[in-house]
Enzyme design. Structure first.
Site, PDB file in Angstrom:
ATOM      1  N   ARG A 175       0.758  -1.090  -0.097  1.00  0.00           N
ATOM      2  CA  ARG A 175      -0.008  -0.034   0.050  1.00  0.00           C
ATOM      3  C   ARG A 175       0.985   1.222  -0.069  1.00  0.00           C
ATOM      4  O   ARG A 175       0.765   2.020  -0.809  1.00  0.00           O
ATOM      5  CB  ARG A 175      -1.010  -0.059   1.124  1.00  0.00           C
ATOM      6  CG  ARG A 175      -1.830  -1.231   1.143  1.00  0.00           C
ATOM      7  CD  ARG A 175      -2.792  -1.133   2.376  1.00  0.00           C
ATOM      8  NE  ARG A 175      -3.699   0.217   2.332  1.00  0.00           N
ATOM      9  CZ  ARG A 175      -4.482   0.329   3.361  1.00  0.00           C
ATOM     10  NH1 ARG A 175      -4.313  -0.326   4.578  1.00  0.00           N
ATOM     11  NH2 ARG A 175      -5.262   1.373   3.127  1.00  0.00           N
ATOM     12  N   CYS A 232      -1.785   6.251   8.742  1.00  0.00           N
ATOM     13  CA  CYS A 232      -1.920   5.027   8.222  1.00  0.00           C
ATOM     14  C   CYS A 232      -2.910   5.124   7.086  1.00  0.00           C
ATOM     15  O   CYS A 232      -2.957   6.179   6.312  1.00  0.00           O
ATOM     16  CB  CYS A 232      -2.324   3.979   9.226  1.00  0.00           C
ATOM     17  SG  CYS A 232      -3.738   4.403  10.298  1.00  0.00           S
TER      18      CYS A 232
END
Length: 274
Positions: A175, A232
């Site tokens: 990611r 995040c």
């Protein structure tokens, strides 16, 4: 020490603690409550990430906006919490408990919350009992909470200070690199971010590494003078890195909206690849 063993928890008098089960599942949100209903630590109350620990979603603010002081105070009241009781958080992978720990500190309860080292699995491994019984607490007076607003940064602050503050991306490598994005509509990272997967602070799920190992792990950002900004996908798993840094005595800032907030602004720059 904010980390406590399952053995410590088992030795505590029920009237002196409030246990919260913070398990969550991003891809199957209903699974955590089902797991709790099947088996949990005796006396533990389940807190739902979406409905209990986050505010409603808006145009900005990310997938898991911070709850208001009134909302978190209501949660504490429903748990039956009073200042003489210690809050004990656990989960299955570490990030849910760290998120609750961060919220409690953010609202001023920093000395009244601990995390179970190793989480629910460590409790099971110790051969301690579990139950399906749901505790029924008596409501306590709603506390007055004051958010520590200086611990949180928003998108504009991050954008203004790119390259000045150390920036930590807590998501998986795939990611971070923009190779794969299972949740958010845009892949990539905030420019200049260092990659520190939140799972790397654990020896096994929810079991934090020794301090010396954590010191070595975070060495690339510890030499910088300003506190790291941690993000995040939505501000939850970033709290694992913030908790680990706190064990080293390193303060950190949370970009609460995180990448899911960053991408809601069309002019936010995004990096992909090397």
């Amino acid at each position: 020490m904010p980390l406590k063993s399952p053995k410590w928890l088992a030795s505590q008098h029920p009237d002196q603690i409030i246990i919260v089960d913070c398990r969550y599942n991003l891809t199957q949100p209903e699974q955590a409550s089902l797991d709790y209903a099947h088996a949990h630590i005796p006396g533990a109350h389940f807190l739902d990430l979406e409905s209990d620990l986050c505010a409603p979603k808006g145009q900005h603010g990310g997938r898991h906006p911070l709850p208001s002081a009134d909302q978190f105070a209501s949660v504490l009241s429903q748990l039956g919490w009073t200042p003489d009781k210690t809050l004990v958080a656990y989960d299955s992978d570490g990030s849910g408990a760290a998120h609750f720990w961060w919220l409690a500190r953010y609202f001023g309860l920093d000395k009244d919350v601990v995390i179970v080292q190793g989480g629910f699995q460590a409790w099971l491994n110790a051969g301690l009992p579990v139950t399906a019984d749901i505790p029924q607490p008596q409501l306590s007076p709603r506390p007055t909470l004051t958010p520590q607003s200086q611990w949180v940064v928003n998108r504009d602050f991050v954008l203004e200070h790119l390259g000045r503050y150390p920036l930590i991306d807590s998501r998986s490598y795939e990611r971070y690199m923009g190779y794969y994005e299972p949740i958010d509509p845009v892949a990539g990272r905030i420019p200049g971010a260092h990659h520190f997967d939140y799972k790397a602070v654990y020896v096994s799920p929810a079991e934090y590494r020794p301090l010396q190992t954590l010191q070595q792990h975070f060495a690339p950002v510890l030499s910088m003078q300003l506190p790291p900004i941690v993000y995040c996908g939505s501000g939850v798993s970033a709290c694992s890195n913030i908790f680990a840094l706190s064990l080293l005595g390193i303060p950190a800032l949370l970009y609460a909206g995180s990448f899911s907030d960053w991408i809601t602004y069309p002019d936010s720059p995004i990096e992909q690849g090397d």
